[in-house]
Scaffold this motif. Sequence first.
Motif, PDB file in Angstrom:
ATOM      1  N   GLU A 378      34.849   8.919  69.379  1.00  0.00           N
ATOM      2  CA  GLU A 378      34.198   7.619  69.223  1.00  0.00           C
ATOM      3  C   GLU A 378      34.244   6.813  70.521  1.00  0.00           C
ATOM      4  OE1 GLU A 378      34.577   3.523  66.563  1.00  0.00           O
ATOM      5  OE2 GLU A 378      35.605   5.346  65.918  1.00  0.00           O
ATOM      6  N   ALA A 379      35.358   6.882  71.241  1.00  0.00           N
ATOM      7  CA  ALA A 379      35.459   6.161  72.504  1.00  0.00           C
ATOM      8  C   ALA A 379      34.429   6.664  73.514  1.00  0.00           C
ATOM      9  CB  ALA A 379      36.868   6.299  73.072  1.00  0.00           C
ATOM     10  N   VAL A 380      34.249   7.982  73.571  1.00  0.00           N
ATOM     11  CA  VAL A 380      33.255   8.549  74.480  1.00  0.00           C
ATOM     12  C   VAL A 380      31.849   8.181  74.031  1.00  0.00           C
ATOM     13  CG1 VAL A 380      32.344  10.687  75.470  1.00  0.00           C
ATOM     14  CG2 VAL A 380      34.805  10.461  75.052  1.00  0.00           C
ATOM     15  N   LEU A 381      31.619   8.292  72.741  1.00  0.00           N
ATOM     16  CA  LEU A 381      30.295   8.048  72.175  1.00  0.00           C
ATOM     17  C   LEU A 381      29.840   6.603  72.354  1.00  0.00           C
ATOM     18  CD1 LEU A 381      28.197   9.706  70.553  1.00  0.00           C
ATOM     19  CD2 LEU A 381      29.321   8.923  68.470  1.00  0.00           C
ATOM     20  N   HIS A 506      22.317   1.410  72.589  1.00  0.00           N
ATOM     21  CA  HIS A 506      23.515   1.306  71.755  1.00  0.00           C
ATOM     22  C   HIS A 506      23.471   0.056  70.886  1.00  0.00           C
ATOM     23  CE1 HIS A 506      27.713   1.724  70.585  1.00  0.00           C
ATOM     24  NE2 HIS A 506      27.902   0.463  70.927  1.00  0.00           N
ATOM     25  N   GLU A 507      22.960  -1.034  71.421  1.00  0.00           N
ATOM     26  CA  GLU A 507      22.885  -2.282  70.667  1.00  0.00           C
ATOM     27  C   GLU A 507      21.825  -2.226  69.573  1.00  0.00           C
ATOM     28  OE1 GLU A 507      22.194  -5.059  73.784  1.00  0.00           O
ATOM     29  OE2 GLU A 507      24.321  -5.192  74.378  1.00  0.00           O
ATOM     30  N   ARG A 508      20.791  -1.399  69.777  1.00  0.00           N
ATOM     31  CA  ARG A 508      19.698  -1.316  68.801  1.00  0.00           C
ATOM     32  C   ARG A 508      19.996  -0.367  67.650  1.00  0.00           C
ATOM     33  NH1 ARG A 508      16.447  -0.731  73.444  1.00  0.00           N
ATOM     34  NH2 ARG A 508      16.294   1.491  72.970  1.00  0.00           N
ATOM     35  N   ARG A 509      20.706   0.705  67.949  1.00  0.00           N
ATOM     36  CA  ARG A 509      20.824   1.764  66.945  1.00  0.00           C
ATOM     37  C   ARG A 509      21.808   1.389  65.837  1.00  0.00           C
ATOM     38  NH1 ARG A 509      24.041   6.021  70.848  1.00  0.00           N
ATOM     39  NH2 ARG A 509      26.165   5.251  70.452  1.00  0.00           N
ATOM     40  N   GLU A 510      21.697   2.130  64.752  1.00  0.00           N
ATOM     41  CA  GLU A 510      22.582   1.942  63.607  1.00  0.00           C
ATOM     42  C   GLU A 510      24.009   2.355  63.993  1.00  0.00           C
ATOM     43  OE1 GLU A 510      21.972   0.890  60.431  1.00  0.00           O
ATOM     44  OE2 GLU A 510      19.910   0.363  60.968  1.00  0.00           O
ATOM     45  N   PRO A 511      25.024   1.674  63.489  1.00  0.00           N
ATOM     46  CA  PRO A 511      26.403   2.085  63.759  1.00  0.00           C
ATOM     47  C   PRO A 511      26.648   3.520  63.266  1.00  0.00           C
ATOM     48  CG  PRO A 511      26.342  -0.095  62.779  1.00  0.00           C
ATOM     49  CD  PRO A 511      24.942   0.452  62.671  1.00  0.00           C
ATOM     50  N   VAL A 512      27.447   4.240  64.016  1.00  0.00           N
ATOM     51  CA  VAL A 512      27.680   5.648  63.679  1.00  0.00           C
ATOM     52  C   VAL A 512      28.902   5.834  62.785  1.00  0.00           C
ATOM     53  CG1 VAL A 512      26.570   6.480  65.785  1.00  0.00           C
ATOM     54  CG2 VAL A 512      29.029   5.970  65.798  1.00  0.00           C
ATOM     55  N   THR A 513      29.539   4.750  62.403  1.00  0.00           N
ATOM     56  CA  THR A 513      30.765   4.860  61.595  1.00  0.00           C
ATOM     57  C   THR A 513      30.513   5.537  60.249  1.00  0.00           C
ATOM     58  OG1 THR A 513      30.371   2.615  60.812  1.00  0.00           O
ATOM     59  CG2 THR A 513      31.898   2.889  62.658  1.00  0.00           C
ATOM     60  N   ALA A 514      29.295   5.426  59.720  1.00  0.00           N
ATOM     61  CA  ALA A 514      29.003   6.061  58.432  1.00  0.00           C
ATOM     62  C   ALA A 514      29.146   7.578  58.531  1.00  0.00           C
ATOM     63  CB  ALA A 514      27.594   5.699  57.971  1.00  0.00           C
ATOM     64  N   HIS A 515      28.790   8.141  59.698  1.00  0.00           N
ATOM     65  CA  HIS A 515      28.936   9.590  59.894  1.00  0.00           C
ATOM     66  C   HIS A 515      30.411   9.985  59.840  1.00  0.00           C
ATOM     67  CE1 HIS A 515      24.743  10.528  61.054  1.00  0.00           C
ATOM     68  NE2 HIS A 515      24.733   9.279  61.498  1.00  0.00           N
ATOM     69  N   ARG A 516      31.234   9.192  60.488  1.00  0.00           N
ATOM     70  CA  ARG A 516      32.679   9.481  60.480  1.00  0.00           C
ATOM     71  C   ARG A 516      33.227   9.416  59.060  1.00  0.00           C
ATOM     72  NH1 ARG A 516      37.380   7.040  64.415  1.00  0.00           N
ATOM     73  NH2 ARG A 516      39.182   7.602  63.138  1.00  0.00           N
ATOM     74  N   GLU A 517      32.882   8.392  58.346  1.00  0.00           N
ATOM     75  CA  GLU A 517      33.394   8.226  56.984  1.00  0.00           C
ATOM     76  C   GLU A 517      32.962   9.368  56.076  1.00  0.00           C
ATOM     77  OE1 GLU A 517      31.918   4.427  55.922  1.00  0.00           O
ATOM     78  OE2 GLU A 517      33.281   3.317  57.247  1.00  0.00           O
ATOM     79  N   GLN A 518      31.699   9.766  56.188  1.00  0.00           N
ATOM     80  CA  GLN A 518      31.192  10.846  55.338  1.00  0.00           C
ATOM     81  C   GLN A 518      31.878  12.174  55.675  1.00  0.00           C
ATOM     82  OE1 GLN A 518      28.836  13.349  56.643  1.00  0.00           O
ATOM     83  NE2 GLN A 518      28.531  14.404  54.686  1.00  0.00           N
ATOM     84  N   GLU A 519      32.017  12.464  56.955  1.00  0.00           N
ATOM     85  CA  GLU A 519      32.671  13.707  57.368  1.00  0.00           C
ATOM     86  C   GLU A 519      34.137  13.737  56.931  1.00  0.00           C
ATOM     87  OE1 GLU A 519      29.946  13.933  61.451  1.00  0.00           O
ATOM     88  OE2 GLU A 519      32.112  13.585  61.574  1.00  0.00           O
ATOM     89  N   LEU A 520      34.820  12.636  57.135  1.00  0.00           N
ATOM     90  CA  LEU A 520      36.242  12.600  56.807  1.00  0.00           C
ATOM     91  C   LEU A 520      36.500  12.647  55.304  1.00  0.00           C
ATOM     92  CD1 LEU A 520      37.726  10.119  59.434  1.00  0.00           C
ATOM     93  CD2 LEU A 520      37.955  12.602  59.342  1.00  0.00           C
ATOM     94  N   SER A 521      35.549  12.188  54.522  1.00  0.00           N
ATOM     95  CA  SER A 521      35.733  12.298  53.068  1.00  0.00           C
ATOM     96  C   SER A 521      35.768  13.766  52.655  1.00  0.00           C
ATOM     97  CB  SER A 521      34.617  11.557  52.330  1.00  0.00           C
ATOM     98  OG  SER A 521      33.359  12.190  52.525  1.00  0.00           O
TER      99      SER A 521
END
Length: 565
Positions: A378-381, A506-521
Amino acid sequence: MRILLIASSFNSLTQRVLVELRDRGHTVPVQVTPDGAAIRDAVSRHAPELIVAPMLKAVVPEDVWTAHRCLIVHPGPVGDRGPSSLDWAIRDGVTEWGVTVLQADEEMDAGDVWATAAFRVPEVGKSDLYRNELSDAAVSAVLLAVERVAAGYTPRPQAGGRIRARPALRQEQRRISWEEDGTETVLRTLRAADSQPGVRDELLGAEWFLHGGHAEDGLRGRPGELLATRAGAVCRATVDGAVWIPEIRARTGAGRPRACKLPATLALAGRLPDLPELPPPTRPSGRGRRTWSDIQYREQGPVGVLSFAFPGGAMSTDHCRRLLHAYRAACTRPTSVLVLGGRRDFFSNGIHLNVIEAAADPAAESWANINAMNDLVEAVLTTTDRVVVSAVGGNAAAGGVMLALAADEVWCRSGSVLNPHYRGMGLYGSEYWTYTLPRKVGTAMAARLIEEGRPVSAAASLGMGLVDRVVDCGPGEYTAEVTRLAARLASGPGVQSRIAAKKAEHERREPVTAHREQELSHMRRIFDDPAAPYHALRRAFTRKEAAGAPSTDARGAGAAVTAEC
C-alpha cells in the motif's frame, strides 16, 4: 518438438528451462519424478520426441534412455562427474565453472556431450549462483542441444584424460574449525552449502545447520564466539575477522519432523547470550571494509535505490515492517525516481512460510505477515511524489510479484522467472493483486495467470505487459545497469510532469482499500480453517515432506516453490 522435462523437483532451473523452451514454441510437459518407475510412466503417457532432465536425482532407467534420446543437465564442465559438483567448485574457490548437457548413459555423468557453456563464479552462495550464472549458462546449453538434436548433430564422447569424478560432499568435509579457519575459508564453506544442506555445527549447547555467510571486517573476538546480532542474523568470530550468519536450522533426530530454516536469532531464541543489536550501516560497504545488511539505501543524484535481499526471497512480518520503515525514510529524500530492489537474485516470494510454520500460532502469524505485506504494498501503491521503479533482479513469486506491480514501472533481468499466482499454497492471494494485476495485463489475462499457476519468463512477461522493461545483462551487472537506466529516467524532460499526472490520477481514482478488504476476507477464512489445504501444503513445503501427487503440466507451482535452488 514435444519435449518432456523430468526433474526431482520443480525448482528454479526446471522452471527456467520450461519457460525458455515454451517461449520458442515447443510443447513441454513436466513430470516431477521420485524414481525410475515415475519416469517410465511419464514417458509412456507423453510419448516425447526428446527428454530433458534439468535437475534429476533419480536414475533414468536403461529401457528409457536406450529407447529415447534423454539429455541430462550436469552443473559442471565436461569431464566433471558427481552429485556435489557445484559444492566442490565453490569450496575449492574456482573462478570459472561450466554446465554440460550430456546424453544419459549407463555410467552417471559419462554420456556423450551435446552442448556445454562456461560461466564466471562470483563470491556468492551456491543457491544464488545456481539461480543466476549457472541458470543462464544451462539455458544456453540446453537451447543449443535442442537445436542440435533437430539438426541431426552427432554428440561427442567425453575425453578420457579430462575426467574428474568426485563423491558427494559430506558434512564431515564441510566442518568449520572456528579455532583455525580464517574468514575466507569459513565463507567458502558456508557458501558451498547454501541453501542446502547447510553446514552442521555446534553452537550454544546444541547442533545446528548454518545457512548463508557474509564477511564482517569491523568486529573481532575469540574464534567461534558470537559477537552481535543484526536484523535476525548473528555475527560469529573467525581467527582473523567475523562472519554474519542470517539463518540456521536445528538438527532433529530420526523420526522427528524436520526443523524449519529460520532467521538465526529466532531459531536461537532462549539460548542467545546478551549481545549488542547493531544498527545497519549508514551506507553500502565499500572495498575497504565489509559488513552485511539485508536492507540498504543509497543515492546517485536524483535517484534513490532501496535494495533488499532476504534469504530465499521470503519476507517475514519483521522483514516487511523494517522494509516499510526504510521505504518511508527513502520517500523523505529529495529524489525524483526511487528504485525498489535492484539487487541480483530473488526480489521476493511473499510471506515467510518457515517463520509461520515455526510460530506457536501459525494462523495468527499468517495473518500478521500478510497484513505487513499489504502495508508495504500500500505504501508503494500510494506514493505520488516520485516515480517508483521495481527492479526485479532474479525470480519473484506470489506476493513478491504483487509487491513489484505496486510500482509505476517494473523492470526485470532477462533471466528472471515470475510466478504471479498463489495456487501452490492453496491461497486466494492478497497484496492488492485484484487491483494491480488486471491493471497491468487485463482482466482475462489476470484470471488466467492466477488460475493456471504457471511460471512466466521475462520475455513473456514483457509481451503480456506484466513488466515494462527487460534488462538484458548478466546478474553481476544488473545493479549498475538499473542505476544507469534510472538516472536516465530521472534526467528526462518529462519526469516532473509525469509525477504531477500521477498525483492527479491518485486523487481522482477510487480508493483501493476495498481490494485489500475483499482479499483479506478470503485469506482470513483460509488461515482460520485448520482443514484448509494451505496448512498441509505449508507444512509439506517447510518440512520437506510429501504433499500428494506431483504435477505433470507445471501447474501448482506455488508461492514459495522457488525458495530453494
